[in-house]
Design an enzyme around this catalytic site. Structure first.
Site, PDB file in Angstrom:
ATOM      1  N   HIS A   1      -5.263  27.551 -38.706  1.00 19.93           N
ATOM      2  CA  HIS A   1      -6.566  27.047 -38.270  1.00 19.93           C
ATOM      3  C   HIS A   1      -6.690  26.985 -36.741  1.00 19.93           C
ATOM      4  O   HIS A   1      -7.444  26.177 -36.189  1.00 19.93           O
ATOM      5  CB  HIS A   1      -6.793  25.666 -38.890  1.00 19.93           C
TER       6      HIS A   1
ATOM      7  N   HIS B   1      -8.969  21.924 -47.477  1.00 17.76           N
ATOM      8  CA  HIS B   1      -7.676  22.101 -46.794  1.00 17.76           C
ATOM      9  C   HIS B   1      -6.531  21.297 -47.427  1.00 17.76           C
ATOM     10  O   HIS B   1      -5.629  20.826 -46.722  1.00 17.76           O
ATOM     11  CB  HIS B   1      -7.814  21.739 -45.310  1.00 17.76           C
TER      12      HIS B   1
ATOM     13  N   GLU C   1      -9.797  32.170 -39.787  1.00 15.11           N
ATOM     14  CA  GLU C   1      -8.927  31.703 -40.874  1.00 15.11           C
ATOM     15  C   GLU C   1      -8.918  32.747 -41.980  1.00 15.11           C
ATOM     16  O   GLU C   1      -9.877  32.862 -42.741  1.00 15.11           O
ATOM     17  CB  GLU C   1      -9.440  30.367 -41.407  1.00 15.11           C
TER      18      GLU C   1
END
Ligand code: GAL
Length: 344
Positions: free
Chosen positions: A174, A103, A308
């Site tokens: 997310h 991420h 996602e």
């Protein structure tokens, strides 16, 4: 409607932007992390349900590390070995997940104040300047994320950037959804559909091996709606490695299309996910332990599910995986829609 949303430890004043449509649906987003904070929808008994996990103020978003409602990038999900080669140069990222980058790796986009560059009754655009070398990635980039609440009960999220050097982009949202209400506990009885004939096999660290595996006859088969909890405790290797569902599905088709759905029998609320991207990380909150959420709620393991949308994890190291390379001066533009309806 704009309201105060707390002051971060750096003294930044965050704001909450609320959008309403003509059907009684409401969504709220904050400039702290360009995060999705609330999704309010009347259920089958006309009771308003907030179906997304979140915090009461920006302070929660600053402290939290489970990405509730977060805008994630430059590259969401994992890059194996936390480095990659582009145009003959090696770029080093921060290894924050078993030696891999997850991420963005550091200085996360969901931990920054975004500038509001557009705010209408039904849409908000957040922008950040991500400088050359940010998180280790090449190229300056103005990145914008627009959230829109449509009259079709959709939360439409559009991502856009034009970098000045060749770089990578793989932004996602997310949010953890719980269609029985954010404070209602486990989502295991809620049902999910994923329009995918295959998933990307991954190792114990969740890095794809490069192999696409058919979902046929496995607990990864969500082509028809089934309860999330139906097979989640199976000894199937992928589920053991992921400690539940935390995998990338190879979405059928291409272009903007419906790729997934979730529904709660309790509230009748249904969510459909549309995207123009090739992959979807369906993650069942396996690593939620005890997160102090909105209105005194406590979020524990599997109290929410994330959808996602993405280029496949570690695509930069797999020639047969599409993206996430973007050329200098070219536009990176993608759209994901979460569409809500109610069944009786
Ligand atoms: C997901 C990832 C999980 C976990 C989670 C954040 O996208 O696939 O393994 O890291 O984010 O807690």
């Amino acid at each position: 409607m704009i309201s105060e949303f707390g002051i971060t430890s750096k003294g930044e004043k965050a704001k909450l932007y609320s959008m309403k449509n003509g059907n009684g649906m409401e969504a709220a987003v904050t400039d702290y992390g360009a995060s999705l904070v609330k999704v309010l929808i009347p259920d089958k008994d006309k009771k308003i349900q907030d179906v997304v996990l979140g915090y009461d103020s920006a302070i929660g978003y600053e402290k939290g590390d489970v990405y509730l409602g977060a805008s994630v990038g430059r590259v969401a999900n994992r890059i194996g070995g936390a480095s990659f080669e582009l145009d003959g140069k090696i770029f080093e990222l921060t290894a924050n997940d078993n030696g891999n980058s997850l991420h963005g790796g550091r200085e996360f986009y969901n931990k920054r104040m975004w500038e509001v560059t557009g705010a209408e009754d039904n849409s908000v655009t957040f922008t950040i300047h991500s400088p050359d070398g940010d998180q280790g990635y090449p190229g300056n980039a103005e990145i914008s994320i627009t959230y829109e609440l449509t009259e079709d009960n959709e939360i439409k999220i559009q991502y856009h950037s034009v970098p000045d050097k060749d770089t990578l982009f793989n932004l996602t949202n997310h949010s953890y959804f719980n269609l029985s209400g954010h404070a209602s506990g486990s989502v295991l009885e809620q049902e999910v559909m994923i329009a995918a004939d295959a998933f990307t096999k991954a190792d114990e660290e969740s890095i794809p091996t490069g192999e696409l595996v058919s979902v046929e006859g496995t607990p990864m088969d969500f082509r028809d709606y089934k309860a999330i909890g139906k097979e989640i405790e199976s000894s199937y290797e992928a589920l053991v490695f992921g400690q539940g569902y935390d995998h990338n599905w190879v979405l059928n088709g291409s272009g903007m299309r419906t790729v997934a759905g979730m529904r709660s029998k309790e509230t009748g609320i249904v969510m459909q996910v549309d995207t123009d991207l090739p992959g979807l990380q369906f993650y069942t909150g396996n690593f939620l332990v005890s997160e102090a959420g909105k209105e005194g709620a406590e979020y524990k393991k599997r109290h929410g599910a994330c959808f996602e949308t993405q280029y496949f994890p570690d695509a930069v190291h797999k020639e047969h995986f599409e993206g996430p390379q973007v050329k200098a001066g070219e536009a990176y533009s993608t759209t994901t829609v979460y569409r809500f309806s109610v069944e009786n």
